[in-house]
Scaffold this motif. Structure first.
Motif, PDB file in Angstrom:
ATOM      1  N   TYR A 227       6.858 -15.024  -1.465  1.00 10.53           N
ATOM      2  CA  TYR A 227       6.408 -14.226  -2.856  1.00 10.53           C
ATOM      3  C   TYR A 227       5.812 -15.333  -3.888  1.00 10.53           C
ATOM      4  O   TYR A 227       4.714 -14.760  -4.255  1.00 10.53           O
ATOM      5  N   VAL A 228       6.341 -16.625  -3.709  1.00 11.19           N
ATOM      6  CA  VAL A 228       5.667 -17.697  -4.648  1.00 11.19           C
ATOM      7  C   VAL A 228       4.148 -18.091  -4.072  1.00 11.19           C
ATOM      8  O   VAL A 228       3.253 -17.915  -4.840  1.00 11.19           O
ATOM      9  N   LEU A 229       4.086 -18.114  -2.860  1.00 16.30           N
ATOM     10  CA  LEU A 229       2.885 -18.667  -2.304  1.00 16.30           C
ATOM     11  C   LEU A 229       1.800 -17.354  -2.394  1.00 16.30           C
ATOM     12  O   LEU A 229       0.489 -17.826  -2.418  1.00 16.30           O
ATOM     13  N   SER A 230       2.433 -16.078  -2.727  1.00 12.13           N
ATOM     14  CA  SER A 230       1.083 -14.898  -2.869  1.00 12.13           C
ATOM     15  C   SER A 230       0.535 -14.869  -4.167  1.00 12.13           C
ATOM     16  O   SER A 230      -0.461 -14.452  -4.202  1.00 12.13           O
ATOM     17  N   PHE A 231       1.045 -15.754  -5.020  1.00  9.83           N
ATOM     18  CA  PHE A 231       0.344 -16.074  -6.327  1.00  9.83           C
ATOM     19  C   PHE A 231      -0.678 -17.035  -6.494  1.00  9.83           C
ATOM     20  O   PHE A 231      -1.058 -17.570  -7.577  1.00  9.83           O
ATOM     21  N   GLN A 232      -0.991 -17.689  -5.304  1.00  3.95           N
ATOM     22  CA  GLN A 232      -2.044 -18.692  -5.284  1.00  3.95           C
ATOM     23  C   GLN A 232      -3.499 -18.281  -5.524  1.00  3.95           C
ATOM     24  O   GLN A 232      -3.617 -16.977  -5.725  1.00  3.95           O
ATOM     25  N   ASP A 233      -4.178 -19.257  -6.024  1.00  2.00           N
ATOM     26  CA  ASP A 233      -5.734 -18.950  -6.280  1.00  2.00           C
ATOM     27  C   ASP A 233      -6.391 -19.024  -4.832  1.00  2.00           C
ATOM     28  O   ASP A 233      -6.076 -19.226  -3.920  1.00  2.00           O
ATOM     29  N   ILE A 234      -7.770 -18.750  -5.232  1.00  2.03           N
ATOM     30  CA  ILE A 234      -8.454 -18.672  -3.881  1.00  2.03           C
ATOM     31  C   ILE A 234      -8.656 -19.769  -2.912  1.00  2.03           C
ATOM     32  O   ILE A 234      -8.838 -19.613  -1.799  1.00  2.03           O
ATOM     33  N   ARG A 235      -7.964 -20.824  -3.188  1.00  3.47           N
ATOM     34  CA  ARG A 235      -8.075 -21.986  -2.246  1.00  3.47           C
ATOM     35  C   ARG A 235      -6.860 -22.128  -1.480  1.00  3.47           C
ATOM     36  O   ARG A 235      -6.534 -22.946  -0.842  1.00  3.47           O
ATOM     37  N   GLY A 236      -6.052 -21.095  -1.921  1.00  7.73           N
ATOM     38  CA  GLY A 236      -4.485 -20.974  -1.275  1.00  7.73           C
ATOM     39  C   GLY A 236      -4.527 -21.015   0.236  1.00  7.73           C
ATOM     40  O   GLY A 236      -5.357 -20.318   0.875  1.00  7.73           O
ATOM     41  N   GLY A 237      -3.479 -21.724   1.044  1.00  9.39           N
ATOM     42  CA  GLY A 237      -3.123 -21.316   2.128  1.00  9.39           C
ATOM     43  C   GLY A 237      -2.017 -21.014   2.560  1.00  9.39           C
ATOM     44  O   GLY A 237      -1.180 -20.427   1.721  1.00  9.39           O
ATOM     45  N   LEU A 238      -1.433 -20.971   3.815  1.00 10.20           N
ATOM     46  CA  LEU A 238      -0.059 -20.269   4.243  1.00 10.20           C
ATOM     47  C   LEU A 238       0.955 -21.268   4.067  1.00 10.20           C
ATOM     48  O   LEU A 238       2.106 -20.830   4.218  1.00 10.20           O
ATOM     49  N   VAL A 239       0.830 -22.561   3.572  1.00 14.69           N
ATOM     50  CA  VAL A 239       1.764 -23.275   3.519  1.00 14.69           C
ATOM     51  C   VAL A 239       1.883 -24.266   1.881  1.00 14.69           C
ATOM     52  O   VAL A 239       0.843 -24.017   1.586  1.00 14.69           O
ATOM     53  N   PHE A 240       3.049 -24.728   1.644  1.00 16.66           N
ATOM     54  CA  PHE A 240       3.073 -25.533   0.355  1.00 16.66           C
ATOM     55  C   PHE A 240       2.375 -26.748   0.734  1.00 16.66           C
ATOM     56  O   PHE A 240       2.106 -27.135   1.877  1.00 16.66           O
ATOM     57  N   PRO A 241       1.650 -27.439  -0.272  1.00 19.91           N
ATOM     58  CA  PRO A 241       1.960 -27.198  -1.788  1.00 19.91           C
ATOM     59  C   PRO A 241       1.307 -26.029  -2.282  1.00 19.91           C
ATOM     60  O   PRO A 241       0.073 -25.431  -1.764  1.00 19.91           O
ATOM     61  N   MET A 242       1.341 -25.440  -3.191  1.00 21.04           N
ATOM     62  CA  MET A 242       0.907 -24.157  -3.811  1.00 21.04           C
ATOM     63  C   MET A 242      -0.456 -24.645  -4.591  1.00 21.04           C
ATOM     64  O   MET A 242      -0.460 -25.778  -5.422  1.00 21.04           O
ATOM     65  N   LYS A 243      -1.513 -23.924  -4.356  1.00 17.90           N
ATOM     66  CA  LYS A 243      -2.621 -24.226  -4.850  1.00 17.90           C
ATOM     67  C   LYS A 243      -2.795 -23.390  -6.150  1.00 17.90           C
ATOM     68  O   LYS A 243      -3.607 -22.219  -5.854  1.00 17.90           O
ATOM     69  N   GLY A 244      -2.784 -23.607  -7.477  1.00 18.55           N
ATOM     70  CA  GLY A 244      -3.258 -23.040  -8.521  1.00 18.55           C
ATOM     71  C   GLY A 244      -2.331 -21.586  -8.466  1.00 18.55           C
ATOM     72  O   GLY A 244      -1.281 -21.311  -7.629  1.00 18.55           O
TER      73      GLY A 244
END
Lengths: 296, 292
Positions: A53-70
């Motif tokens: 749920y947390v990772l779904s709120f990343q920005d465009i650089r986001g990936g499948l694992v932590f750390p969270m990007k934006g």
């Protein structure tokens, strides 16, 4: 599982007196061991899901694992607008419609079957084991069988015919088993009382049994809805050309490797919570109204 | 009034009540199973075409294949592991909630807490392990940071371990609920009487709690065993294609349109499942227990 939502108050009620742990004073050491086990279980249950749920709120650089990007709603927009993520909207729509149809049919048929199984009748064992068989049969096998059957009969497989039937073969046994548990707490003397007061069989069902069992019936409905909304194996060969949501998620897990997948998880969870919340609210409302009626 | 009914009228009423159920189960359970059974005896041209007939070729091929044994061993391994872990966790979670939590409302609340994740899609719950177990996942990051390991562990994700973790994550609830239900019905006076009579807590567990939770354990076992043995997508996704089960092989067969082979292996699996479930039902009359 939701069955117990309605059952628990009654199920626990007799347990008001002392348990193994004395109700006062020092707790035994087993309490602390089991409490730790319970906490670890809950952590393992929620931890992973909270991560997505947390990772779904990343920005465009986001990936499948932590750390969270934006953080942004980028992946939610992506989910509903991008063609490459598939037909999420359409499958969503179909799944909800299908779940509602399945729920209605499951409630009605389970309720009637529950009434039927209250007393023994010739051949009841056959029906009972047919139901158990339907419950334990591998979903994929039943799905294939249903698909082949439709093919042999020259019928087109679609989500509202073959998939509907295939899902019912899974939700009905659950519904009837829940109905058994619910009806085991129904006192047959109430039927007799209604008959003595001159009620017909249908009046007894509508005016006595249904209101008394209402919370249990809502539980069956909840069950039917969640089981259908999440059904995968039985729908795979029977849904025809248009996907249901779990099938869509499945194909996404194979193709999409972006947080869109997680965004979908967040969205489906929110929908579930809305449905469950509404149902629980209904149960509470019924109980409250009944409490008031009992007082007044 | 009802008690004065003649047997034949009672039979008629019973059948009227269950007839809608039967009307769904016959076309969508009995007929598909018979279709699969029939298909298992058919010959195929290898391109999805079925030639009606009667040949045992598919069965002979399956029973002679070393792969079948391997698949069954793998499936049984996953089933037994999932069953043991879900049973242990499920039993003690239910036990804790019923016997150790003093506040009823709290017990119900904690119980609901356990059922909430069940409301989310199975597949989503499965992929939710990726950020944790992956090569760059939280567990590896933590272990690396602590200096416990130098290389990220690769066995965490896409391995048998991940498959078992996913099963336990998804299925423990199927144990908790029925066991919780049957435990909640145990009369606490019985336990107090046992304590008064000098029983130790172990005695109570062995002689009262376990026997009286039998129906819940049996029901939970049926759920878990039949779901794991009938599963293919947890195995497929969580093992990264490295492991297979009977049903995932069946899925592959269907994918390449080898219907007779797929059907024969489905029939075999169904027979195995029927045998297991009837063994369980022989020890516990679930219907009696539930309707009691």
């Amino acid at each position: 599982m939701s069955a117990v939502l309605a059952d628990t108050p009654e199920a626990i009620a007799p347990a008001s007196s002392k348990a193994i742990a004395p109700s006062r004073g020092q707790r035994p050491w087993t309490f602390y061991v089991l409490a730790t086990l319970f906490a670890l279980y809950v952590l393992a249950l929620y931890g992973p899901m909270i991560c997505i749920y947390v990772l779904s709120f990343q920005d465009i650089r986001g990936g499948l694992v932590f750390p969270m990007k934006g953080h942004s709603l980028h992946w939610f927009v992506d989910l509903f607008t991008q063609v490459r993520t598939g037909d999420v909207k359409g499958s969503f729509d179909r799944s909800i419609k299908l779940a509602v149809i399945v729920t209605v049919i499951t409630v009605v048929i389970s309720f009637l079957a529950g009434l039927g199984f209250r007393r023994r009748f010739w051949g009841d064992g056959v029906v009972f084991y047919m139901m158990i068989g339907s419950l334990v049969a591998p979903g994929l096998v039943l799905g294939l069988g249903t698909g082949l059957l439709f093919q042999a009969l020259g019928l087109n497989a679609s989500w509202y015919t073959s998939a509907l039937g295939a899902q019912l073969s899974w939700t009905l046994p659950f519904g009837v088993l829940v109905m058994f548990a619910v009806m085991s707490r129904y006192n047959r003397a109430w039927d007799e009382a209604a008959y003595d007061l001159g009620a017909s069989r249908w009046q007894t069902i509508w005016l006595v049994i249904v209101p008394v069992l209402a919370p249990g019936i809502v539980a069956v409905a909840l069950f039917g809805f969640t089981l259908s909304y999440d059904e995968f194996a039985r729908s795979l060969q029977t849904a025809g050309s248009l996907n249901t949501l779990p099938l869509e998620i499945w194909s996404m897990t194979l193709n999409v490797t972006s947080p869109s997948l997680y965004a979908l998880g967040t969205v489906t969870t929110i929908i579930s919570f809305i449905v469950i919340g509404a149902s629980l609210g209904t149960i509470v409302l019924i109980q409250k109204r009944r409490g008031r009626a009992a007082e007044g | 009034m009802q008690s004065s009914q003649t047997p034949s009228r009672a039979n008629l009423a019973g059948w009227l009540y269950v007839s809608p159920l039967v009307l769904v189960l016959v076309p969508f359970f009995v007929a598909p199973i018979l279709v699969v059974l029939a298909a298992s005896f058919f010959a195929t041209d290898g391109f999805g075409g079925l030639t009606p007939g009667f040949t045992l070729a598919s069965y002979i091929e399956i029973l002679h294949s070393a792969l079948t044994l391997k698949l069954y061993l793998a499936t049984i391994k996953f089933t037994v592991l999932a069953w043991i872990f879900t049973l242990i966790i499920g039993f003690f979670v239910a036990y804790f909630l019923v016997f150790h939590v003093r506040n009823q409302l709290l017990a119900i609340g904690l119980f609901l807490l356990c059922t909430v994740p069940f409301w989310t899609s199975n597949i989503i719950r499965m992929i939710s392990w990726i950020p944790l177990l992956g090569k760059e996942g939280l567990i590896n990051q933590a272990l690396l940071a602590l200096g416990v390991i130098r290389q990220p562990l690769e066995v965490l994700l896409f391995s048998d371990l991940a498959v078992v973790i996913a099963y336990v994550h998804q299925l423990t609830i199927f144990m908790i609920v029925p066991i919780f239900n049957s435990m909640a019905r145990i009369d606490k006076k019985l336990i107090e009487a046992a304590i008064d009579a000098g029983a130790s807590r172990f005695d109570i567990m062995r002689l009262i709690v376990v026997p009286m939770s039998k129906s819940g354990i049996a029901l939970g076992t049926i759920f878990v065993v039949s779901i794991v043995m009938g599963d293919f997508f947890v195995v497929k996704v969580m093992s990264g294609g490295g492991s297979a089960s009977v049903v995932s092989a069946f899925y592959e067969d269907v994918g390449v349109l080898q219907y007779p082979n797929a059907a024969a292996s489905a029939v075999l699996l169904t027979l195995v499942l029927v045998a297991i479930v009837s063994l369980i039902l022989r020890t516990v009359d679930i219907r009696q227990e539930i309707t009691r």
